[in-house]
Design an enzyme around this catalytic site. Structure first.
Site, PDB file in Angstrom:
ATOM      1  N   PHE A 141      17.016  11.415   2.153  1.00  0.00           N
ATOM      2  CA  PHE A 141      17.402  12.500   1.798  1.00  0.00           C
ATOM      3  C   PHE A 141      17.895  12.234   0.767  1.00  0.00           C
ATOM      4  O   PHE A 141      19.046  11.687  -0.188  1.00  0.00           O
ATOM      5  CB  PHE A 141      18.128  12.971   2.975  1.00  0.00           C
ATOM      6  CG  PHE A 141      18.201  14.105   2.855  1.00  0.00           C
ATOM      7  CD1 PHE A 141      17.384  15.123   3.180  1.00  0.00           C
ATOM      8  CD2 PHE A 141      19.386  15.063   2.207  1.00  0.00           C
ATOM      9  CE1 PHE A 141      17.311  16.710   3.423  1.00  0.00           C
ATOM     10  CE2 PHE A 141      19.421  16.200   2.187  1.00  0.00           C
ATOM     11  CZ  PHE A 141      18.226  17.380   2.101  1.00  0.00           C
ATOM     12  N   ASP A 226      21.665   8.277  -6.412  1.00  0.00           N
ATOM     13  CA  ASP A 226      22.104   9.482  -5.952  1.00  0.00           C
ATOM     14  C   ASP A 226      23.026   9.793  -4.803  1.00  0.00           C
ATOM     15  O   ASP A 226      23.685   9.491  -3.984  1.00  0.00           O
ATOM     16  CB  ASP A 226      21.189  10.450  -5.094  1.00  0.00           C
ATOM     17  CG  ASP A 226      21.333  11.534  -3.858  1.00  0.00           C
ATOM     18  OD1 ASP A 226      22.455  11.848  -4.002  1.00  0.00           O
ATOM     19  OD2 ASP A 226      19.871  12.353  -4.123  1.00  0.00           O
ATOM     20  N   LYS A 255      27.234  18.124  -4.475  1.00  0.00           N
ATOM     21  CA  LYS A 255      28.109  18.979  -3.364  1.00  0.00           C
ATOM     22  C   LYS A 255      29.845  18.737  -3.931  1.00  0.00           C
ATOM     23  O   LYS A 255      29.893  19.771  -4.375  1.00  0.00           O
ATOM     24  CB  LYS A 255      27.807  17.692  -2.214  1.00  0.00           C
ATOM     25  CG  LYS A 255      26.737  17.839  -1.296  1.00  0.00           C
ATOM     26  CD  LYS A 255      26.768  17.167  -0.050  1.00  0.00           C
ATOM     27  CE  LYS A 255      25.538  17.510   0.533  1.00  0.00           C
ATOM     28  NZ  LYS A 255      24.274  17.208   0.487  1.00  0.00           N
TER      29      LYS A 255
HETATM   30  C1  LIG Z   1      23.223  17.363   0.323  1.00  0.00           C
HETATM   31  C2  LIG Z   1      21.905  16.139  -0.759  1.00  0.00           C
HETATM   32  C3  LIG Z   1      21.007  16.623  -1.442  1.00  0.00           C
HETATM   33  C4  LIG Z   1      20.430  17.383  -2.443  1.00  0.00           C
HETATM   34  O1  LIG Z   1      21.673  18.585  -2.276  1.00  0.00           O
HETATM   35  P1  LIG Z   1      21.666  20.027  -1.986  1.00  0.00           P
HETATM   36  O2  LIG Z   1      22.500  21.069  -2.719  1.00  0.00           O
HETATM   37  O3  LIG Z   1      21.570  20.417  -0.767  1.00  0.00           O
HETATM   38  O4  LIG Z   1      19.745  20.512  -2.879  1.00  0.00           O
HETATM   39  C5  LIG Z   1      20.781  15.377  -2.268  1.00  0.00           C
HETATM   40  N1  LIG Z   1      20.633  14.259  -2.181  1.00  0.00           N
HETATM   41  C6  LIG Z   1      22.022  14.014  -1.453  1.00  0.00           C
HETATM   42  C7  LIG Z   1      22.206  12.431  -1.354  1.00  0.00           C
HETATM   43  C8  LIG Z   1      22.801  14.483  -0.015  1.00  0.00           C
HETATM   44  O5  LIG Z   1      23.436  14.394   0.353  1.00  0.00           O
END
Ligand SMILES: *Cc1c(COP(=O)(O)O)cnc(C)c1O
Length: 397
Positions: A141, A226, A255
């Site tokens: 994700f 990520d 985040k």
């Molecule tokens: C939440 C998340 C995203 C996307 O972040 P948004 O601010 O919702 O666009 C990307 N990668 C990971 C691992 C995430 O948990």
């Protein structure tokens, strides 16, 4: 009609149904606790998917935001401002890298990392025009843009959004041989969550991150970590890659970088990588704005003390010990690190999160049978124990 029902009916009628929220309407929050419109209090065991690592309305972060609100909030990148240089320098230092490219949402930072890898591939690695490929993992994700969902393996996230962006190859998470086989001379990046969050807090087999690092180094490929959900203290270290002593080429952050106040994301890498961008080649109106930078600087300063990582490590050990003690007829498996757990159930998770809510604990199911626990790192031990007692009650139905 109760205030809850009235407000829920309104959002039900006027907002797109792209979420399935628990039936609660929050009015206020502080630390690890939220209060709904009827004055009921709940312990937040989700922390906005780790965007609220430092707790709701953390006083240090609110103070930094308030100070900046009284000075200047937005100038665009057409002009420099006095929070920008310090934010980039301090975040780069926290990551042990040279440079920062600030954006807003996590998905934008991922997009930025993908563009970085492609541009680096063509201009530095020498991949022939239009041929670059990037490897991703099953269960990933990384956000919701059309390019990012192009390599999703979740039909809900992906279906009906084609035509999809080409240039991605997806291999099983944890499979070193499959990754090696998928790499060729045109591979420019491997995009990886060091722990897969939305997939259910999947921790890769031990040694996997090290193997990814070695393969990337061997083949001249950028390792793009990520750490949007796994980073910034969540797993007991600043970054989840540290559990294997791995240093990626690119950190993707978001985040918690915004302190639970506003969206702040960034890509962090060395000059040989982020140096590919020249004026006009990438950008964002809001990325790196004064308010975002002031908040981001305070987040970095708080992480530098190590106290949040330490709390996550200590309380996380306690969390995992207690989850491990739950009877195996209630819990199939527990995954995670630090104050982060995916609890795999024998039953559907949604009714369990609804029962938990009635018991005063907010957690959210992910997929069918997993409950994700990710409380703010400021949670009290007694509160954590209270939530775990309630989890056991909720699991027993
Ligand atoms: C939440 C998340 C995203 C996307 O972040 P948004 O601010 O919702 O666009 C990307 N990668 C990971 C691992 C995430 O948990």
């Amino acid at each position: 009609m109760s205030p809850t029902d009235r407000l829920r009916a309104m959002s039900d009628r006027h907002s797109a149904h792209n979420y399935h929220p628990l039936p609660i309407v929050i009015a206020e929050a502080e630390g690890a606790w939220v209060t709904d419109v009827e004055g009921r209090r709940y312990l937040d065991m989700l922390a906005a998917y780790s965007a609220v690592n430092f707790g709701h309305r953390n006083p240090r972060l609110l103070e930094a935001a308030r100070r900046q609100l009284d000075r200047v909030t937005l100038v665009s990148r057409a002009f420099d401002h006095d929070q920008f240089g310090p934010f980039t320098a301090e975040l780069a230092e926290l990551c042990g890298k040279d440079m920062v490219l600030p954006m807003n949402s996590g998905a934008e930072a991922v997009e930025t990392a993908l563009k970085t890898a492609r541009k680096w591939g063509y201009e530095v690695k020498g991949v022939p025009a239009g041929r670059a490929n990037i490897i991703t993992f099953e269960g990933n994700f990384h956000g919701r843009t059309t390019t990012i969902v192009s390599f999703s393996t979740d039909p809900d996230a992906k279906d009906s959004y084609g035509p999809y962006t080409p240039g991605f190859r997806t291999v099983p998470y944890g499979d070193v041989q499959a990754l090696r086989d998928a790499m060729d001379d045109d591979t420019v990046g491997v995009l990886i969550e060091p722990i897969q969050g939305e997939a259910g807090v999947n921790v890769p087999p031990s040694g996997f991150l090290t193997a990814v690092r070695e393969l990337c180094t061997e083949r001249g490929v950028l390792m793009l970590a990520d750490e949007i959900q796994s980073g910034l203290g969540r797993t007991g270290t600043t970054f989840a890659v540290e559990h294997e002593g791995v240093v990626p080429d690119v950190y993707i952050l978001g985040k918690a970088l915004g302190g639970g106040i506003m969206p702040v994301s960034a890509v962090v890498a060395d000059r040989g990588v982020l140096g590919v961008f020249k004026p006009g080649q990438h950008g964002s109106t809001f990325g790196g704005n004064p308010l975002a930078c002031a908040i981001g600087r305070e987040v970095v300063a708080m992480l530098r003390t190590g106290e949040f990582q330490e709390r996550s490590r200590t309380l996380g050990g306690h969390l995992h010990r207690r989850l491990g003690d739950l009877p195996s007829d209630l819990v199939r498996q527990v995954r995670g690190r630090g104050l982060w757990a995916g609890v795999e159930l024998h039953q559907k998770a949604r009714p369990v999160s609804e029962r938990l809510m009635e018991l005063g604990v907010l957690a959210k199911e992910t997929h069918d049978t997993t409950i994700r626990l990710a409380p703010p790192l400021v949670i009290d031990k007694a509160d954590l124990d209270w939530a775990l007692d309630r989890l056991e009650i909720a699991l027993k139905g």
